[in-house]
Write an enzyme that holds these catalytic residues in place. Sequence first.
Site, mmCIF file in Angstrom:
data_model
loop_
_atom_site.group_PDB
_atom_site.id
_atom_site.type_symbol
_atom_site.label_atom_id
_atom_site.label_comp_id
_atom_site.label_asym_id
_atom_site.label_seq_id
_atom_site.Cartn_x
_atom_site.Cartn_y
_atom_site.Cartn_z
ATOM 1 N N CYS A 130 0.861 -1.187 0.000
ATOM 2 C CA CYS A 130 0.000 0.000 0.000
ATOM 3 C C CYS A 130 0.896 1.236 0.000
ATOM 4 O O CYS A 130 1.467 1.585 1.042
ATOM 5 C CB CYS A 130 -0.931 -0.005 1.211
ATOM 6 S SG CYS A 130 -2.043 1.416 1.280
ATOM 7 N N GLN A 161 -3.357 10.735 15.292
ATOM 8 C CA GLN A 161 -3.414 11.172 13.896
ATOM 9 C C GLN A 161 -2.458 10.354 13.032
ATOM 10 O O GLN A 161 -1.312 10.114 13.415
ATOM 11 C CB GLN A 161 -3.065 12.661 13.804
ATOM 12 C CG GLN A 161 -4.053 13.568 14.513
ATOM 13 C CD GLN A 161 -5.372 13.721 13.769
ATOM 14 O OE1 GLN A 161 -5.594 13.109 12.733
ATOM 15 N NE2 GLN A 161 -6.265 14.538 14.312
ATOM 16 N N ASP A 198 -11.956 17.919 19.638
ATOM 17 C CA ASP A 198 -11.539 17.019 18.561
ATOM 18 C C ASP A 198 -12.251 15.682 18.766
ATOM 19 O O ASP A 198 -11.645 14.679 19.140
ATOM 20 C CB ASP A 198 -10.022 16.836 18.569
ATOM 21 C CG ASP A 198 -9.532 16.040 17.362
ATOM 22 O OD1 ASP A 198 -10.342 15.784 16.442
ATOM 23 O OD2 ASP A 198 -8.345 15.655 17.338
ATOM 24 N N CYS A 250 -12.478 15.226 11.981
ATOM 25 C CA CYS A 250 -12.186 14.401 10.810
ATOM 26 C C CYS A 250 -13.442 14.161 9.970
ATOM 27 O O CYS A 250 -13.386 13.470 8.964
ATOM 28 C CB CYS A 250 -11.572 13.065 11.232
ATOM 29 S SG CYS A 250 -12.626 12.092 12.329
ATOM 30 N N ASP A 273 -10.826 13.465 29.062
ATOM 31 C CA ASP A 273 -11.236 12.373 28.190
ATOM 32 C C ASP A 273 -11.956 11.327 29.037
ATOM 33 O O ASP A 273 -11.688 11.201 30.246
ATOM 34 C CB ASP A 273 -10.022 11.739 27.500
ATOM 35 C CG ASP A 273 -10.398 10.975 26.242
ATOM 36 O OD1 ASP A 273 -10.231 11.538 25.148
ATOM 37 O OD2 ASP A 273 -10.864 9.823 26.355
#
Length: 550
Positions: free
Chosen positions: A252, A348, A451, A478, A402
């Site tokens: 890939c 990321q 995010d 995203c 979080d």
Amino acid sequence: MESQPKPNHGKRPFKQSHQGAKRSQKKARKRERDMKNGSAEEVLGFDVRSLLDSLNQPEEHASGNGDAASAEETLPEQGSEIEVDVVELASTGDALALQKGSKRIYVLPFAVPGDTVKVKVYRHLKEEQYTVADFIFVVKPSVLRDDSRVGCKYFSTCSGCQFQMLDYAEQLHLKKRIVEKAFKNFSQLPPELIPTIQDTIGSPLQYGYRTKLTPHFDGPQGWRKSKAPFEKRPDIGFMPKGKRSTMDIEDCPIGTDAVRMGMKSERERMDVEFNKYSRGATILLRESTARTTKDASSLAERETPPNAVRVETDGFVDLKTCVTDNNATSTEYVGDYVFHNPAGSFFQNNNSILPEFTDYIRQHILPTSPSTPIKYLIDAYSGSGLFTITLSALFQGSTGIDISDKSIEFARKNAQANNLPESQANFIAADAGELFKSVMYNADETVVVLDPPRKGCDADFLGQLLRFGPKRVVYVSCNVHTQARDIGVLVRGEAGNAEGKIDGPSGTRYEMESLRGFDFFPQTGHVEGVAVLNRVEAPEIGASVEKVAE
């Protein structure tokens, strides 16, 4: 997120309290259904309807039904092969095409505007008003198409990439349009409240950028009953476009060199160990970096291990390897910052763009001329601390929050690894319904970075954010479609609270300062959105209410 029932305190019979809880939960579920989910089907639906409207524009919708013309047509049989002309690209990366003399829209992959393509009719979708078709080959290429740009022999079969035939500048232009359409279709805001979308920031690498890949293999036929191991190595790779099987993929090229080396190694391992498996599995390929300064000559002069890729910069020598154990720890550098993560967790996946990306956030996290100085940062959905750590030097105090205990554990380790004391970079594990309860910062002196995952923020979280009312918000996403939906809520100042009511319209609300995309995934239709918002101050609130109402 479903709201929780209030305690009974012995004032009502349990049965009534239970029914009240069920009603509250039902309202919460309804709020979530009412918030558009930004799925590929929903995004595609907007683009199809927009094209249908433009096709019927000369007729001024005389029939009163945008699909009347296509409904009267005799559609080609499923399985038949036809030629279509591509007129535009949807925000999903799919091409929208027409057959000559017809207004029926065909949705197909791997084509660009101007292409004439031979396709195989797959399925007619009556309610959705389009037909899905499989790409066969290009009959006449568009001026936008240059197949010499294609860097993968599996392109036009593998579902991973859509744009390899396009010039990179054109890819960035398309992604700007994706952001524009996302806010037009999902924010439910009038155009004057949406700022001009800035140009998409490109990735320094267009191939060889992905630091994480997850190829997989399917179980043998009948594995649920037989439990028998494989008799030969299964196909290992990714799904072909439009199919649920796995396509055997040797390499890939959007993966980094270390990840591609790991892919080759894992395939060789499976050549030998396939008989240890009796069901399908996903293989983790995650790049990890061991860095040393060049003045550490003993390491710099040492030969590169056979399982590593050596990368030298002006000041460092990086040895990059591929981690395949989900529970192992991977290490990544973003500029001078170091981050350790569970290898299988989210971080990321394009390291080449992260220094510029985090620098952009750093430049825009504070207003240019604040009336009240912003002293504090809240990093909601903080994960392992990317924003808290890279931004903390700008603030008197920073707190990352979080719901994952594991993420917070690694965030604290990362703060220590970057020599940040707890007073400068603090981390809290908190239930999603109480994210702001442990924060004592003055909202007038606080900026919040968001995010969230692809599904965006739920109504309960947005209600919490509005009730806290920070001076400034930077929303990173995203999925620009759910981002647009959520920002629409913040600009209107409306979100469901625990009782299922609406906060606003006279309470806290925001206005958008800027909006742009970052290309974390070249060759694909994905784009990362960054939006900056400011709290509207009285007496501006009244004028803002009127604009939203219009």
